[in-house]
Design a protein around this motif. Structure first.
Motif, short mmCIF file in Angstrom:
data_model
loop_
_atom_site.label_atom_id
_atom_site.label_comp_id
_atom_site.label_asym_id
_atom_site.label_seq_id
_atom_site.Cartn_x
_atom_site.Cartn_y
_atom_site.Cartn_z
N LYS A 80 -20.88 -30.95 4.38
CA LYS A 80 -22.26 -30.93 3.67
C LYS A 80 -22.45 -29.80 2.87
N GLN A 81 -22.65 -29.93 1.63
CA GLN A 81 -23.17 -28.76 0.81
C GLN A 81 -23.75 -27.51 1.48
N GLY A 82 -22.86 -26.41 1.22
CA GLY A 82 -23.33 -25.14 1.89
C GLY A 82 -22.72 -24.91 3.20
N ASP A 83 -21.98 -25.82 3.81
CA ASP A 83 -21.32 -25.34 4.94
C ASP A 83 -20.15 -24.49 4.80
N LEU A 84 -20.03 -23.44 5.62
CA LEU A 84 -19.11 -22.65 5.67
C LEU A 84 -17.86 -22.91 6.72
N ILE A 85 -16.69 -23.05 5.97
CA ILE A 85 -15.45 -23.39 6.81
C ILE A 85 -14.69 -22.27 7.04
N LYS A 86 -14.02 -22.29 8.17
CA LYS A 86 -13.01 -21.22 8.59
C LYS A 86 -11.85 -22.36 8.99
N ILE A 87 -10.85 -21.57 8.61
CA ILE A 87 -9.29 -22.21 9.02
C ILE A 87 -8.54 -21.51 9.58
#
Length: 281
Positions: free
Chosen positions: A112-119
């Motif tokens: 969703k818009q605004g999500d913070l993704i860590k990889i």
């Protein structure tokens, strides 16, 4: 009375008769096959080899329906710079000016818009900035290198299926081979363990891996349905700040002890000894 048991992961450098038997003599209790990094077509051969070489327990560790990066082009690596614009995709797309990050699950179903993704553990951080239909774009907040088949986490609870398609296929083969110990990756609740048992014609021992905030919230139901739990400190550190891992670890151990559920602790316990022959403070 405290009972120590040691699980080791069988990998390319250890999958030979001499090494396996030396490990058994050294005190290994369980030999683990990690399906996240084992091709489906190799599974049966590995099990048959281990059954020939050792009488110790052989444990199938499920892939788990974890969100991961897909296959990256070229050498399987992608360098991301701070403030760079990227696109998340499912499958493949033609190359263009914007860098593309494939995921193993359609990002439209999850992000969703605004999500913070860590990889991965290198802590690449991306925020989802735009979503136009099937097109999902993000801005790189913390750059770095990412690779193929690396773990991806989102800063909110996302309920994933308990098993991947690969897991369901390998359960059938494990049932035929008579494996009795199964490690469940990314267990989220007690219902996951009950469902896992339904794939086998006989009683199995389930080691449920605690590696997410959802699992922490449901630790009691997970302990009640499992034969043991395993604290995966590495994957858990994507959901829990690194400086708080020790507190999460103690919380899990305390709850498990109250419910008389054995606990394994894994990942990075002696990482510093790779470069230091003696433990540091």
């Amino acid at each position: 009375k405290f009972m120590k048991k040691i699980i080791i992961t069988v990998g390319p450098s250890s999958l030979n008769k001499d090494t396996i038997q030396k490990m058994e003599q050294a005190g290994v209790d369980i030999f683990r096959i990690n399906m996240s990094h084992t091709p489906l077509e190799s599974f049966e051969k590995i099990v048959l080899q281990l059954q020939e070489w050792t009488s110790k327990t052989i444990c199938l560790d499920t892939e788990g329906a974890q969100l991961r990066t897909g296959v990256l082009r070229g050498d399987g690596k992608l360098i991301l710079e701070n403030y760079e614009r990227v696109k998340f995709i499912f499958g493949t797309e033609k190359e263009g000016e914007i860098k593309k990050i494939p995921l193993n699950i359609n990002p439209k179903r999850i992000l969703k818009q605004g999500d913070l993704i860590k990889i991965d553990f290198n802590s690449v951080v991306i925020q989802i900035t735009e979503i136009f239909g099937e097109h999902i774009f993000g801005g790189v907040i913390v750059g770095g290198m990412i690779g193929t088949n690396k773990g991806v986490s989102v800063d909110r609870d996302i309920r994933m299926p308990a098993f991947s398609k690969k897991d369901v296929t390998v359960f059938k083969k494990a049932n035929e081979l008579g494996l009795k110990t199964i490690a469940l990756s990314f267990a989220s609740c007690g219902e996951d363990i009950v469902k896992l048992r339904s794939y086998f014609d006989y009683e199995i021992d389930v080691i449920s891996k605690v590696e997410s905030k959802i699992a922490l919230n449901n630790i009691e139901s997970i302990c009640r349905e499992s034969n043991a739990v395993l604290i995966d400190r590495g994957d858990l550190s994507r959901d829990v700040p690194l400086e708080k891992i020790i507190f999460a670890q103690q919380f899990i151990i305390d709850r498990a002890k109250e419910l008389h559920t054995p606990v394994y602790v894994a990942t990075n316990l002696m990482e510093n000894m790779i470069t230091n022959s003696k433990p540091t403070r």
